[in-house]
Scaffold this motif. Structure first.
Motif: not given
Length: 292
Positions: A213-218, A241-248, A270-278
């Motif tokens: 979360a600190a990195m995302l803040h920066n 983890l993603l919902p927790r990171l959004r809140t943080a 703040l969301q997951a990539p759409a392409l996944g493993h691709q």
């Protein structure tokens, strides 16, 4: 008709070679283990030599890498903790074929792929974050990946520690940087077992979330992205983890600057990539297409 690109995503543990025009036009794909350069690079070169229909080559590599075309070390891996790979010549793979080529980090390539085909389409500025064996960040501004003296290494930012946290960190260079606190190996070192085996409420997640979360803040306050995509093996194995990171992140920004707009649309911001493993292999394809 879409051009065909021979793409190479060179990762620290595996390499994906793909002949494609995009995620919906994949003609061939090969996967090999990343061993020493003397073993791995000739195997990649042999695959590229088979693909005679390729019109360009895209190279997306783990790093750090030298992206300065004026440098004597351009196209090489530099100062990496991966044994044996310092000085490895990556762009030599493309020069041997004599085709136009694009070269960047694996995360920067993945960011470009998300901008072309994925969850960042239509955006001028965004960041792609992967949290796995390491923490990598690729930043795109006005359609170009950010580079200068080196490239983005936001995964190695030094961030505030949680009060009372005495964990030394797992980064061989910086100890308790973001990667040293929140990567898969860091979480395993702290907890004594892999993150996949940890319950969502395990206390080992709290310092990892705080560091990320600190990195995302920066990132928000330095490159002003319109969206941040965050994925990788650590987040993929822990859906909470993603919902927790959004809140943080919202809490950390504390209403400053663009924070109200981010908070109002945090699930989109703040969301997951759409392409996944691709995303990684298609990052190499995007680099090749841009070279054309």
């Amino acid at each position: 008709m879409t051009a065909l690109v021979a793409g190479v995503e060179l990762g620290g543990t595996k390499c994906v070679c793909v002949l494609a025009g995009g995620p919906d036009d994949i003609r061939d794909e090969r996967r090999i283990d990343t061993r020493s350069p003397a073993e791995t690079l000739p195997e990649i070169a042999a695959i590229l030599a088979e693909w005679r229909d390729a019109q360009a080559i895209g190279l997306a590599s783990f790093g750090p890498v030298d992206l300065d075309e004026r440098s004597d070390h351009y196209g090489r891996i530099v100062n990496t903790p991966k044994p044996g790979w310092n000085g490895a010549d990556i762009v030599g793979l493309a020069r041997a074929r004599g085709l136009p080529f694009g070269f960047d980090t694996d995360v920067a390539g993945a960011a470009l792929a998300e901008g072309r085909w994925g969850a960042a389409r239509g955006l001028d500025s965004f960041a792609y974050v992967t949290v796995g064996t390491g923490v990598g960040v690729g930043t795109v501004m006005r359609g170009q990946t950010v580079r200068g003296l080196g490239h983005s290494e936001a995964g190695h930012l030094r961030v505030p520690r949680l009060a009372g946290d005495a964990f030394a960190g797992a980064c061989p260079y910086h100890g308790d940087c973001v990667e040293g606190l929140a990567s898969g190996p860091a979480i395993a070192a702290r907890a004594g077992r892999s993150g996949e085996s940890l319950a969502p409420g395990d206390p080992a997640w709290e310092p990892a979330v705080a560091a990320l979360a600190a990195m995302l803040h920066n990132l928000v306050l330095t490159s002003a992205p319109e969206r941040i995509l965050i994925g990788g093996g650590v987040l993929g194995g822990q859906p909470t983890l993603l919902p927790r990171l959004r809140t943080a992140l919202v809490d950390s920004l504390a209403g400053y600057g663009a924070a109200p707009a981010i908070a109002a649309g945090i699930d989109d911001f703040l969301q997951a990539p759409a392409l996944g493993h691709q995303a990684g292999p298609m990052g190499a394809i995007a680099l090749g297409l841009d070279a054309l």
